[in-house]
Design a protein around this motif. Sequence first.
Motif, PDB file in Angstrom:
ATOM      1  N   ASN A 160       0.823  -1.211   0.000  1.00  0.00           N
ATOM      2  CA  ASN A 160       0.000   0.000   0.000  1.00  0.00           C
ATOM      3  C   ASN A 160       0.856   1.260   0.000  1.00  0.00           C
ATOM      4  O   ASN A 160       0.483   2.274  -0.595  1.00  0.00           O
ATOM      5  N   LYS A 294      -5.766   1.957   2.202  1.00  0.00           N
ATOM      6  CA  LYS A 294      -6.042   0.977   1.133  1.00  0.00           C
ATOM      7  C   LYS A 294      -5.635   1.548  -0.218  1.00  0.00           C
ATOM      8  O   LYS A 294      -6.004   2.647  -0.573  1.00  0.00           O
ATOM      9  N   GLY A 295      -4.845   0.742  -0.966  1.00  0.00           N
ATOM     10  CA  GLY A 295      -4.404   1.185  -2.262  1.00  0.00           C
ATOM     11  C   GLY A 295      -5.267   0.617  -3.375  1.00  0.00           C
ATOM     12  O   GLY A 295      -6.021  -0.299  -3.199  1.00  0.00           O
TER      13      GLY A 295
END
Length: 295
Positions: A160, A294-295
């Motif tokens: 991330n 969160k990516g």
Amino acid sequence: MKMTDEKKFQRIATIFLTILTVITLLPILLIVIASFTSEQSLLADGYSFFPKKWSLDAYRYMLNQGKTIFRAYGISILVTVVGTVVSVLVTAMLAYPMSRRNFKYRNALSFFVFFTMLFNGGIVASYMMYSKFFHIKDTIYALMIPNYLVTAFNVFLIRNYYSNNIPEALIEAAQIDGATELRTFFRVIIPLSVPSIATVSLFTSLCYWNDWVNGLYYIRDAKYFGIQNLLIKIMNNVEFLKSGSSNLIGTGNMNLPGTSVRMAMAVIGILPIIIIYPFIQKHFIKGVVVGAVKG
């Protein structure tokens, strides 16, 4: 001059966090004081910040085990340093392809890593695999490989961070200049990921330093005992000598500092972490906050 709302909030937050810090440090201070308190005082009066009688008996007892303790410290330092370096390197390399949007098997790889967070083979299967197939029992590798070498949480934390903080254009620019994936990883990705790497390094080193489970399962030869396993062994020896069963060898009345030895062992165990933590603290918060998004 009238205080603004922001300054009021900062002052209240500072006071609150200061109180919280003091409350957090008090148990550690109590452990240190208890380790310098006489056994009789601990048994009679309990734990106190102002003991009636001070004593170095616990540390004298530990010093009598000096050679063994130094060897165990060496084992723990070796395992922590080598294990952390290898773990962080493997974790960072595994997270890199998972962060690349043009990697064909990105989702499949992420699924397999995530799967290990939910399911595992259990203790028996792990023990059989490492001892029967990999033959690492009673070797230094038994303290490094099981449980901590690669963890899914750390992989996703670094992935991330890559996705949110390293522009794809920067990677493309490196490749246009002729850099290979390996060169891009070590020359571009790693230098830009210091906060995340430092955070994962701290998590991993704490796991390795505090670990006693691997030693319990896989180590029978005392020469491979780390500091945690050795301290448990010393504590068991003290309890045995203080117990009635030791009357068989005429040592039932020995005045051993059992309770204060526990405190001295705790001090010895946490001291290196207390020394090292301030040097990587500046990277810790940034690495956790950014890497957890969160990516």
